[in-house]
Design a protein around this motif. Structure first.
Motif, PDB file in Angstrom:
ATOM      1  N   ARG A  58       0.829  -1.224   0.000  1.00 50.36           N
ATOM      2  CA  ARG A  58       0.000   0.000   0.000  1.00 50.36           C
ATOM      3  C   ARG A  58       0.862   1.272   0.000  1.00 50.36           C
ATOM      4  N   ALA A  62       0.835   6.417   0.082  1.00 50.92           N
ATOM      5  CA  ALA A  62       1.927   7.098   0.787  1.00 50.92           C
ATOM      6  C   ALA A  62       2.653   8.053  -0.166  1.00 50.92           C
ATOM      7  N   MET A  65       0.462  11.013  -0.652  1.00 50.48           N
ATOM      8  CA  MET A  65       0.502  11.894   0.523  1.00 50.48           C
ATOM      9  C   MET A  65       1.716  12.813   0.439  1.00 50.48           C
ATOM     10  N   GLU A 402      12.627   3.253  11.315  1.00 51.21           N
ATOM     11  CA  GLU A 402      11.254   3.669  11.030  1.00 51.21           C
ATOM     12  C   GLU A 402      11.204   5.170  10.747  1.00 51.21           C
ATOM     13  N   GLN A 639      -6.123  27.256   8.541  1.00 51.88           N
ATOM     14  CA  GLN A 639      -5.119  26.232   8.800  1.00 51.88           C
ATOM     15  C   GLN A 639      -4.153  26.177   7.629  1.00 51.88           C
ATOM     16  N   ILE A 649       3.896  21.509  20.333  1.00 51.09           N
ATOM     17  CA  ILE A 649       2.771  22.366  19.959  1.00 51.09           C
ATOM     18  C   ILE A 649       2.937  23.681  20.711  1.00 51.09           C
ATOM     19  N   THR A 731      -1.498  28.773  16.383  1.00 48.07           N
ATOM     20  CA  THR A 731      -1.086  27.568  17.089  1.00 48.07           C
ATOM     21  C   THR A 731      -0.355  26.715  16.076  1.00 48.07           C
ATOM     22  N   ASP A 733       1.607  23.205  15.174  1.00 47.91           N
ATOM     23  CA  ASP A 733       1.738  21.813  15.598  1.00 47.91           C
ATOM     24  C   ASP A 733       2.920  21.200  14.855  1.00 47.91           C
ATOM     25  N   HIS A 735       4.256  18.385  15.344  1.00 52.62           N
ATOM     26  CA  HIS A 735       4.151  16.941  15.109  1.00 52.62           C
ATOM     27  C   HIS A 735       3.539  16.673  13.741  1.00 52.62           C
ATOM     28  N   LEU A 736       2.564  17.503  13.402  1.00 57.34           N
ATOM     29  CA  LEU A 736       1.789  17.238  12.192  1.00 57.34           C
ATOM     30  C   LEU A 736       2.091  18.222  11.065  1.00 57.34           C
ATOM     31  N   THR A 740      -2.503  26.616  12.850  1.00 59.20           N
ATOM     32  CA  THR A 740      -3.891  27.057  12.944  1.00 59.20           C
ATOM     33  C   THR A 740      -3.877  28.544  13.272  1.00 59.20           C
TER      34      THR A 740
ATOM     35  N   THR B  71      -5.943  20.411  17.391  1.00 56.78           N
ATOM     36  CA  THR B  71      -6.140  21.851  17.159  1.00 56.78           C
ATOM     37  C   THR B  71      -7.362  22.124  16.284  1.00 56.78           C
ATOM     38  N   PRO B 131      -2.566   2.781   5.811  1.00 54.51           N
ATOM     39  CA  PRO B 131      -1.172   2.723   6.278  1.00 54.51           C
ATOM     40  C   PRO B 131      -0.421   4.041   6.127  1.00 54.51           C
ATOM     41  N   TYR B 132      -0.818   4.845   5.152  1.00 53.27           N
ATOM     42  CA  TYR B 132      -0.140   6.125   4.925  1.00 53.27           C
ATOM     43  C   TYR B 132      -0.433   7.120   6.042  1.00 53.27           C
ATOM     44  N   LYS B 134       0.009   6.434   9.201  1.00 56.58           N
ATOM     45  CA  LYS B 134       0.677   5.929  10.404  1.00 56.58           C
ATOM     46  C   LYS B 134       1.283   7.060  11.247  1.00 56.58           C
ATOM     47  N   SER B 135       2.096   7.919  10.616  1.00 58.68           N
ATOM     48  CA  SER B 135       2.742   8.950  11.426  1.00 58.68           C
ATOM     49  C   SER B 135       1.714   9.970  11.927  1.00 58.68           C
ATOM     50  N   PHE B 136       0.673  10.197  11.148  1.00 57.69           N
ATOM     51  CA  PHE B 136      -0.395  11.111  11.569  1.00 57.69           C
ATOM     52  C   PHE B 136      -1.077  10.563  12.824  1.00 57.69           C
ATOM     53  N   ALA B 139       1.105  10.605  15.934  1.00 59.60           N
ATOM     54  CA  ALA B 139       1.614  11.897  16.406  1.00 59.60           C
ATOM     55  C   ALA B 139       0.987  12.258  17.747  1.00 59.60           C
ATOM     56  N   GLU B 140       1.793  12.877  18.604  1.00 59.22           N
ATOM     57  CA  GLU B 140       1.303  13.217  19.952  1.00 59.22           C
ATOM     58  C   GLU B 140       0.122  14.166  19.924  1.00 59.22           C
ATOM     59  N   THR B 141       0.051  14.987  18.868  1.00 58.98           N
ATOM     60  CA  THR B 141      -1.011  15.988  18.811  1.00 58.98           C
ATOM     61  C   THR B 141      -2.213  15.502  18.017  1.00 58.98           C
TER      62      THR B 141
END
Lengths: 754, 170
Positions: A58, A62, A65, A402, A639, A649, A731, A733, A735-736, A740, B71, B131-132, B134-136, B139-141
């Protein structure tokens, strides 16, 4: 296995294989083999095998994305490299299905377990007549054993999405749903002579000339540009030698590498291949005369089809391992010390004592040095920056972690100039904190002055006030000397101590060392080094150590070189400043505008020729780019997306930094928004609640420093310096990778329509 | 009581029938298997709000799972009101085939899943489907929500609505 969708085809299987199934390279090799040309034995994993892998693992979503995160036209090259690294990591961390493992094992039955193999890309549509995309995809040579072949196959598949291939995505028609990559696995044949031969001169296809290039040893030495080849031009009609140019090699006895019969045999082979395919080939070969083996044949292409010079330049920024090592030795051993010495020499020169002619000479000397070093910066320092990226792929290929950025831990604690600079800034802030009287005096002076005071005047005023400012002044003097002789926004920071003094006051209010959010001890540099060395095995230990060293030096110097070149720039501006003062006193220079190097020629002329006209320094008010909003009327950004460059964050108000004066306005906890964190502004980072940059990349300055200090960072946010304004509440983030805009407490549509 | 709704507004009364689970479960199962994204419907202080989410369902269809950054507006609304609906349909490619469009509305109560073994279990369910992400998801947030499905309303042929309440034994 579906017989209509074979996963494996032997190169010597009957029938002409379809280019769409085996890719361009394998189709031509199979064709040559069938026509009786000597081609190394091997098999092809077809595009169906690629398809089976990406569907099973799959991977297509990815890839989508990664490539859909933002318009690829808006991505900088570093961002494309990052996307390619993450895609590569996805391929490398997915296992082959049982069926594909069986297929590879079946193909390998052709060889002994000890046979050294070459695993090479065979993309659909590559090397079509008139176009060559050589070098965009990967080949792995010297592969032994089933597991290593599987790893190499995944790597070659991933290279369909390499950074270079992504740059040429339109020409290649790259599409996650449709693009396919076949792989050729062949026995390696390396004779004592190898090379590349062209049935026609690539520089001018109309001429009736063929070209043969030869190196001693395997062909990859030539293809990778590691050895300079002997070069023959032959007349296609008479088959006679038109010219011979010996290669520039160490220990070369200058005897031609090939004899007449070797040349004739290669030329004959070229012409026969031309007859077979109907196009003039570019052939990789190994061996001499009767033992000649054809490694590859594709149509001669004149040049990479490119209308974008920048893009071809990017491709030069990926030097091979040997070139990287040579660059490391030259840059670390020679160039950086020379550059540092040049800056030091200019800084110690007493310009006031020079007469006008000497001052004019000094200006020109500095200007020439700056031009020279900027060229070296682009030609050598920038390509050497690839050392960090090379370490990334080396580490990921061997360790398959990873997190594709785990390797960054190997760069930790390198003695960067910027780090040393920040440590003195911390010390200065501590001094202000422990001596409130001095801090109060500094604050008062900063508030009372209407015009920016140079540090020399500021320090005198500060010392007059007493209160024990000597220690602070002494440290700041040293700091000025050592670190502030740089330019920011085309101005000398030394002459504008105000912004930094404001930052110091701000830092002193909160100057507890930043909380250590560093990654877990398992990521510590030594641990990762050990992890890599264990994974790579004793045979390649020395190579891995060398790769780590190249990566670290590359990382360290990419930072230092910026500061050292900036010092030359600063010294150039210093000399211009002295000239301007002198001419102003003589009434031959007027105007209060900002003096930059565009006045260089006029100032030099003014110094040398007393009769020249009065020079006027125009007041060119800089436009504030950060505040020219691109928000369409009535539209509010909610956003924004970018790369998650440092986890965490943070909520705070925006402070856009675009010019020198913005530096001094920065307050603790604000969200630093800028085009990119420059080495000369890293001291703001410990004050920032978070960082948002327009420039993207996981390995750029801001991202690494933010990660070091545990400050959230999102970068690669399109137009962010234009979309966000000072005072906006955001804000981010880390991590992501999202920002925002607006209060966290959303407005609900309560109370009807407004 | 929630009486279900037809796919489109119209004068005709909704044809709501209690269906035996054996008959309706299959098309519901097909839709949740075939479709990757759902419209998540939430509300706060009387204001409805909808957002697309990637989802996965447990095998028995009693639970759905999705993730959202902390958020976002939907996270805030979910924190205040756990009543949700998920709308899943097969419109794509069928826009002109009204009678072939099927949709299912799953209603239930959502709960944020705390990090731990349970989180891993639900996260793995969502990641195995996407599966894509996964990191999302990791993620802690990012917050992971598990929806306890109370009812499914399956709509076909424009107005035909069938209801199914999944149970532990269905």
């Amino acid at each position: 296995m579906d017989p209509d969708r074979p996963l494996l085809i032997s190169l010597d299987a009957p029938g002409i294989p379809d280019d769409q199934i085996v890719g361009g390279k394998a189709a031509k090799l199979a064709h040559l083999m069938r026509a009786g040309f000597p081609v190394p034995r091997g098999f092809c994993l077809t595009t169906w095998a690629y398809e089976a892998f990406v569907i099973d693992a799959r991977i297509i979503p990815a890839i989508r994305m990664e490539l859909g995160r933002k318009s690829m036209d808006d991505m900088r090259w570093e961002e494309i490299w990052d996307a390619a690294l993450r895609i590569r990591s996805t391929f490398l961390t997915q296992p082959l299905s049982g069926l594909l493992q069986t297929t590879v094992a079946e193909g390998l039955q052709l060889f002994n377990s000890s046979t050294r193999l070459a695993v090479r890309s065979s993309a659909v549509g590559e090397d079509s007549a008139g176009h060559s995309f050589a070098g965009l995809h990967e080949s792995v040579v010297g592969v032994r054993g089933t597991r290593a072949v599987e790893d190499a196959v995944r790597l070659v598949w991933a290279s369909l999405w390499s950074d270079a291939a992504l740059l040429y995505r339109q020409e290649l028609g790259l599409d996650p749903a449709r693009s396919r990559m076949a792989v050729v696995v062949q026995e390696m044949v390396d004779a004592d002579r190898s090379g590349v031969a062209f049935a026609r001169d690539p520089r001018d296809l109309r001429r009736d000339h063929a070209i043969i290039e030869a190196v001693p040893g395997p062909c990859r030495l030539l293809v990778d540009g590691l050895v300079d080849p002997d070069r023959w031009v032959l007349d296609r009609a008479t088959q006679g030698v038109v010219s011979w140019l010996p290669g520039q090699r160490e220990d070369s006895d200058q005897a031609p590498l090939l004899q007449s019969e070797d040349l004739q045999h290669i030329l004959q082979t070229l012409l026969s291949i031309e007859q077979l395919f109907g196009w003039a080939p570019d052939m990789e070969w190994t061996g001499r005369a009767d033992s000649l083996t054809v490694l590859q044949a594709r149509p001669v292409a004149t040049v990479m089809p490119d209308d974008d010079a920048k893009r071809s330049w990017y491709l030069t920024l990926r030097p091979g391992d040997a070139r990287l090592k040579a660059l490391r030795q030259r840059i670390a051993g020679q160039l950086i010390p020379e550059l540092a010495a040049a800056g030091e020499a200019f800084a110690s020169e007493q310009l006031d004592q020079l007469d006008n002619q000497q001052l004019a000479d000094a200006i020109e000397q500095r200007s020439q040095a700056l031009v020279k070093w900027k060229k070296i910066y682009w030609d050598e320092f920038i390509p050497f920056a690839h050392g960090v990226r090379r370490l990334a792929t080396y580490y990921n290929d061997v360790v398959t972690p990873e997190d594709p950025y785990e390797f960054v831990g190997l760069l930790r604690d390198q003695p960067l100039l910027a780090t040393q600079r920040n440590s003195v800034i911390s010390q200065l802030a501590q001094q202000l904190k422990s001596n409130p009287a001095v801090r109060a005096a500094v604050e008062e002076l900063l508030t009372s002055q209407t015009h920016a005071l140079p540090w020399s005047s500021f320090r005198d005023a500060l010392l007059q006030r007493g209160g024990g400012a000597e220690e602070f002044v002494h440290t700041f003097d040293e700091f000025q000397e050592r670190f502030l002789d740089v330019t920011f926004d085309h101005e000398r920071l030394r002459e504008h101590a105000g912004p930094l003094l404001r930052n110091l006051v701000e830092l002193s209010r909160y100057s507890d060392p930043p909380e250590d959010h560093r990654v877990s001890p398992s990521h510590a540099s030594a641990t990762l080094e050990e992890k890599l060395l264990v994974a790579v095995g004793s045979e390649r230990r020395a190579e891995a150590i060398d790769m780590i060293e190249t990566g670290r030096v590359s990382w360290r110097l990419r930072d230092d070189d910026n500061l050292l070149v900036s010092r030359l720039d600063s010294q150039c501006l210093r000399a211009l400043g002295v000239a301007a003062t002198r001419l102003r006193e003589l009434g031959r220079l007027t105007g209060d505008g900002h003096l930059d190097d565009s006045y260089l020629a006029r100032l030099v002329c003014g110094l040398r020729e007393p009769a020249t006209a009065v020079i006027t320094v125009e007041d060119s008010t800089k436009s504030d780019v950060s505040q020219s909003s691109v928000r369409p009327q009535g539209e509010t950004p909610r956003q924004l997306i970018g790369q998650p460059a440092s986890p965490g964050i943070a909520t705070g108000v925006v402070r856009c930094i675009s010019g020198r004066d913005d530096l001094g306005k920065f307050r603790r906890g604000e969200i630093l928004v800028c085009d990119a964190i420059q080495p000369t502004m890293t001291h703001l980072v410990p004050l920032a609640g978070g960082i948002i940059e327009r420039r993207g990349g996981m390995l750029i300055h801001g991202a690494i420093i933010a990660r070091e200090l545990g400050i959230p960072c999102v970068n690669g946010v399109r137009d962010v310096t234009k979309i966000l304004k000072n005072g906006d509440l955001v804000t981010l983030d880390g991590h992501l990778g999202i920002v925002t805009v607006g209060a966290a407490d959303f407005d609900l549509e309560i109370g009807g329509v407004h | 009581m929630d009486t279900g709704e037809p796919l489109f507004d119209g004068d005709a009364s909704p044809d709501l029938r209690d269906a035996s689970h054996a008959a309706v479960r299959a098309p519901i199962q097909s839709l949740v298997n075939e479709q990757a994204y759902a419209v998540l419907c939430v509300q706060g202080e009387g204001q409805p709000y909808g957002a697309l989410v990637a989802f996965a369902f447990s095998e028995d269809l009693r639970f759905a799972v999705f993730a959202t950054p902390i958020t976002t507006r939907k996270y805030r609304l979910l924190s205040e009101c756990d009543h949700v609906a998920l709308v899943i349909d097969n419109r794509s490619g069928l826009s002109s085939e009204l009678m072939e469009v099927e949709a299912v509305t799953a209603t239930g109560r959502s709960q944020v899943v705390a990090r731990g073994p349970e989180f891993d279990q639900w996260a793995n369910l969502l990641i195995s489907r996407h599966p894509y992400l996964k990191s999302f998801v990791r993620a802690e947030t990012c917050a992971l929500f598990c929806v306890h499905i109370v009812r499914f309303l399956h709509v076909a042929r424009f107005q035909e609505v069938r209801q199914w309440i999944p149970t532990a034994h269905s």
